[in-house]
Scaffold this motif. Structure first.
Motif, PDB file in Angstrom:
ATOM      1  N   ARG A   1       0.824  -1.203   0.000  1.00 12.85           N
ATOM      2  CA  ARG A   1       0.000   0.000   0.000  1.00 12.85           C
ATOM      3  C   ARG A   1       0.861   1.258   0.000  1.00 12.85           C
ATOM      4  NH1 ARG A   1      -3.922   1.279  -2.378  1.00 12.85           N
ATOM      5  NH2 ARG A   1      -5.087  -0.511  -1.584  1.00 12.85           N
ATOM      6  N   ASP A   2       1.978   1.245   0.730  1.00 13.78           N
ATOM      7  CA  ASP A   2       2.885   2.386   0.713  1.00 13.78           C
ATOM      8  C   ASP A   2       3.479   2.576  -0.680  1.00 13.78           C
ATOM      9  OD1 ASP A   2       2.298   2.402   3.374  1.00 13.78           O
ATOM     10  OD2 ASP A   2       4.359   2.152   4.086  1.00 13.78           O
ATOM     11  N   ARG A   3       3.759   1.471  -1.359  1.00 12.75           N
ATOM     12  CA  ARG A   3       4.277   1.569  -2.721  1.00 12.75           C
ATOM     13  C   ARG A   3       3.261   2.211  -3.654  1.00 12.75           C
ATOM     14  NH1 ARG A   3       7.091  -4.327  -3.953  1.00 12.75           N
ATOM     15  NH2 ARG A   3       8.670  -4.274  -2.290  1.00 12.75           N
TER      16      ARG A   3
ATOM     17  N   LEU B   1       3.367   5.811  -3.008  1.00 14.73           N
ATOM     18  CA  LEU B   1       4.602   6.362  -3.571  1.00 14.73           C
ATOM     19  C   LEU B   1       4.482   6.514  -5.082  1.00 14.73           C
ATOM     20  CD1 LEU B   1       7.489   7.312  -3.203  1.00 14.73           C
ATOM     21  CD2 LEU B   1       8.234   4.920  -3.290  1.00 14.73           C
ATOM     22  N   GLN B   2       3.855   5.538  -5.754  1.00 17.82           N
ATOM     23  CA  GLN B   2       3.687   5.652  -7.200  1.00 17.82           C
ATOM     24  C   GLN B   2       2.868   6.887  -7.563  1.00 17.82           C
ATOM     25  OE1 GLN B   2       5.053   3.938  -9.663  1.00 17.82           O
ATOM     26  NE2 GLN B   2       3.992   5.146 -11.204  1.00 17.82           N
TER      27      GLN B   2
ATOM     28  N   ALA C   1       5.285   8.550   1.555  1.00 18.71           N
ATOM     29  CA  ALA C   1       4.663   7.254   1.280  1.00 18.71           C
ATOM     30  C   ALA C   1       4.518   6.446   2.563  1.00 18.71           C
ATOM     31  CB  ALA C   1       5.482   6.490   0.246  1.00 18.71           C
ATOM     32  N   ARG C   2       5.500   6.533   3.436  1.00 15.81           N
ATOM     33  CA  ARG C   2       5.431   5.794   4.701  1.00 15.81           C
ATOM     34  C   ARG C   2       4.341   6.372   5.598  1.00 15.81           C
ATOM     35  NH1 ARG C   2      11.720   6.027   5.001  1.00 15.81           N
ATOM     36  NH2 ARG C   2      12.355   3.949   4.274  1.00 15.81           N
ATOM     37  N   ARG C   3       4.181   7.702   5.587  1.00 19.76           N
ATOM     38  CA  ARG C   3       3.185   8.341   6.457  1.00 19.76           C
ATOM     39  C   ARG C   3       1.773   8.266   5.888  1.00 19.76           C
ATOM     40  NH1 ARG C   3       5.517  13.604   9.524  1.00 19.76           N
ATOM     41  NH2 ARG C   3       7.685  12.968   9.787  1.00 19.76           N
ATOM     42  N   ARG C   4       1.691   8.195   4.528  1.00 20.76           N
ATOM     43  CA  ARG C   4       0.376   8.191   3.859  1.00 20.76           C
ATOM     44  C   ARG C   4      -0.511   9.299   4.418  1.00 20.76           C
ATOM     45  NH1 ARG C   4      -0.531   1.882   4.610  1.00 20.76           N
ATOM     46  NH2 ARG C   4      -2.710   2.433   4.302  1.00 20.76           N
ATOM     47  N   PRO C   5      -0.123  10.562   4.213  1.00 22.33           N
ATOM     48  CA  PRO C   5      -0.824  11.695   4.856  1.00 22.33           C
ATOM     49  C   PRO C   5      -2.255  11.842   4.364  1.00 22.33           C
ATOM     50  CG  PRO C   5       0.659  12.481   3.151  1.00 22.33           C
ATOM     51  CD  PRO C   5       0.948  11.017   3.317  1.00 22.33           C
ATOM     52  N   ARG C   6      -3.116  12.231   5.302  1.00 21.89           N
ATOM     53  CA  ARG C   6      -4.528  12.449   4.976  1.00 21.89           C
ATOM     54  C   ARG C   6      -4.977  13.878   5.254  1.00 21.89           C
ATOM     55  NH1 ARG C   6      -3.953   7.221   6.635  1.00 21.89           N
ATOM     56  NH2 ARG C   6      -5.116   5.624   5.477  1.00 21.89           N
TER      57      ARG C   6
ATOM     58  N   ALA D   1      -1.696  11.161  -2.435  1.00 25.93           N
ATOM     59  CA  ALA D   1      -1.720  10.128  -1.405  1.00 25.93           C
ATOM     60  C   ALA D   1      -3.087   9.459  -1.350  1.00 25.93           C
ATOM     61  CB  ALA D   1      -1.368  10.741  -0.052  1.00 25.93           C
ATOM     62  N   ARG D   2      -4.133  10.244  -1.513  1.00 23.41           N
ATOM     63  CA  ARG D   2      -5.481   9.681  -1.528  1.00 23.41           C
ATOM     64  C   ARG D   2      -5.670   8.748  -2.716  1.00 23.41           C
ATOM     65  NH1 ARG D   2      -7.882  14.176  -1.800  1.00 23.41           N
ATOM     66  NH2 ARG D   2      -7.670  14.582   0.441  1.00 23.41           N
ATOM     67  N   LYS D   3      -5.134   9.132  -3.853  1.00 27.44           N
ATOM     68  CA  LYS D   3      -5.203   8.269  -5.036  1.00 27.44           C
ATOM     69  C   LYS D   3      -4.487   6.944  -4.774  1.00 27.44           C
ATOM     70  CE  LYS D   3      -3.577   7.986  -9.823  1.00 27.44           C
ATOM     71  NZ  LYS D   3      -2.818   8.692 -10.896  1.00 27.44           N
ATOM     72  N   GLY D   4      -3.319   7.031  -4.144  1.00 24.27           N
ATOM     73  CA  GLY D   4      -2.577   5.816  -3.835  1.00 24.27           C
ATOM     74  C   GLY D   4      -3.303   4.909  -2.858  1.00 24.27           C
ATOM     75  N   GLU D   5      -4.144   5.490  -2.011  1.00 25.98           N
ATOM     76  CA  GLU D   5      -4.912   4.688  -1.060  1.00 25.98           C
ATOM     77  C   GLU D   5      -6.054   3.941  -1.729  1.00 25.98           C
ATOM     78  OE1 GLU D   5      -4.290   4.130   1.998  1.00 25.98           O
ATOM     79  OE2 GLU D   5      -3.348   5.847   2.984  1.00 25.98           O
TER      80      GLU D   5
END
Length: 404
Positions: free
Chosen positions: A231-233, A236-237, A267-272, A299-303
């Protein structure tokens, strides 16, 4: 008389530097370029260097092209002229030797930007490597051999800016003004040590290299990303894609938009929330103001994207090598290292790790093809006999003794 890139005359006096003085002629019009082409058509060799703007632009371009004969030096301004395509036939002419120092980057750049073909290259850096010289940089070689001290203070300059200061043009001209004399010394040493054919094979390979297309930005380009969970990856993408799009829009290198360590931390924090952007080293308040919303959107897109495609997988990885293959690799490396010591060159120049692994892991019936594919002719002339011996011995389960 034309106007130079620094708004002065088209001749710039050069310092003596231990090899005599002279002028650098500044080429800023198509007419001047046409006259230069006519002059160069009478030359049998040229020293060449390129100044580019890779540290300052998204798509790098040649900003100056320096050319020297034994008598004269020119500094060509492609940005003022609108390109240097009239010089193309000279670079492709096998009757004219083109001397570079570390030509790989310059050749790729000129092929992509100007469509040049290349033939008859001589590279002084590769020559120095094949001779096993302790330092192979141009600055070190000129200082050691001719007492010429190059001032490298403009090494990271933005060469696309105009006007250029006279000292910047002088700096650029110095990189080619001494190169032909250096070429002659190194060529003589290559000949005397029986390594000129090695060099010529390397030079011919350089002529054939092609510029790679720009890669699609990937999370895997970020150092340290391999240890991230899937999920972090994915986050990051999305961040990498945002950075690349912004870099393209601003015409800046991606690292000058956001540093890779910043992306990895995000990416590690995945900020919201905006508060999640605080305390990240390298993410200044100014950058938060400028990119905070876009970072959160990425970050939201990555989630939300499927994380399965970013999961760790062994698909595509080679099988784990057998004990025999591991032993064979160790013996091949020992043979290579001993040969490199005897020749006085860097072991990686003789055969790099990837080549050693492919040869070590090759099946016996594919060995000949692997040696041909992974080693150049000059490398095979040094290594092939012993490599075959190692391969045969380990294939029979007999480990040869280590070289002394």
């Amino acid at each position: 008389m034309g106007e130079s890139v620094n708004g002065q005359s088209d001749h710039l006096p050069l310092d003596g530097g231990g090899l005599g003085g002279g002028d650098a002629r500044i080429i800023v019009t198509r007419e001047e370029l046409a006259n230069l082409v006519r002059s160069l058509e009478r030359a049998d060799r040229l020293a060449v260097d390129v100044e580019a703007d890779s540290l300052h632009r998204y798509e790098e371009q040649p900003c100056l092209l320096q050319i020297s004969t034994d008598e004269e030096t020119w500094v060509v301004d492609p940005l003022a002229i609108g390109g240097v395509d009239p010089l193309g036939p000279i670079f492709g002419d096998p009757a004219v030797e083109k001397v570079f120092h570390g030509s790989d980057y310059d050749i790729r750049l000129l092929k992509r930007a100007a469509g040049f073909d290349f033939s008859n290259i001589f590279d002084t850096m590769i020559s120095a490597q094949l001779l096993g010289l302790p330092e192979v940089g141009l600055q070190a070689l000129l200082a050691a051999r001719f007492g010429v001290v190059l001032d490298k203070k403009f090494q990271r300059a933005d060469w696309s800016k105009r006007p250029l200061a006279p000292e910047m043009i002088r700096y650029a001209a110095e990189d080619t003004r001494h190169l032909l004399r250096l070429r002659d010394e190194l060529a003589s040493e290559l000949d005397s040590r029986g390594r000129m054919e090695w060099a010529r094979e390397e030079f011919e390979i350089l002529c054939r290299i092609q510029p790679a297309p720009r890669r699609v930005p990937s999370w895997s380009d970020i150092k340290g990303s391999g240890k991230l969970p899937s999920r972090d990856r994915a986050v990051l993408q999305a961040l990498v894609e945002f950075r690349d799009g912004e870099a393209r829009r601003l015409d800046r290198p991606p690292f000058k938009v956001l540093g890779s360590p910043v992306l990895l931390d995000l990416a590690r924090r995945r900020p919201r929330t905006p508060g999640d952007l605080q305390g990240i080293v390298g993410l200044t308040p100014r950058l938060v103001d400028r990119y905070g919303r876009a970072i959160l959107d990425a970050a939201r897109k990555g989630e939300t994207v499927p994380a399965d495609e970013y999961a760790r997988t062994d698909r595509g990885r080679p099988p784990r090598p057998s004990p025999e293959q591991i032993a064979r690799l160790a013996r091949l490396k020992a043979v290579r290292d001993e040969a490199a010591r005897n020749l006085g060159i860097d072991p990686a120049l003789l055969a790099n790790r990837a080549a050693l692994e492919e040869i070590a892991f090759s099946e016996p019936d594919a060995l000949a093809a692997t040696l041909t594919a992974r080693l150049k002719t000059w490398q095979r002339s040094v290594l092939e006999k012993e490599f075959r011996r190692v391969h045969l011995s380990t294939d029979r389960g007999v480990l040869p003794h280590a070289p002394p």
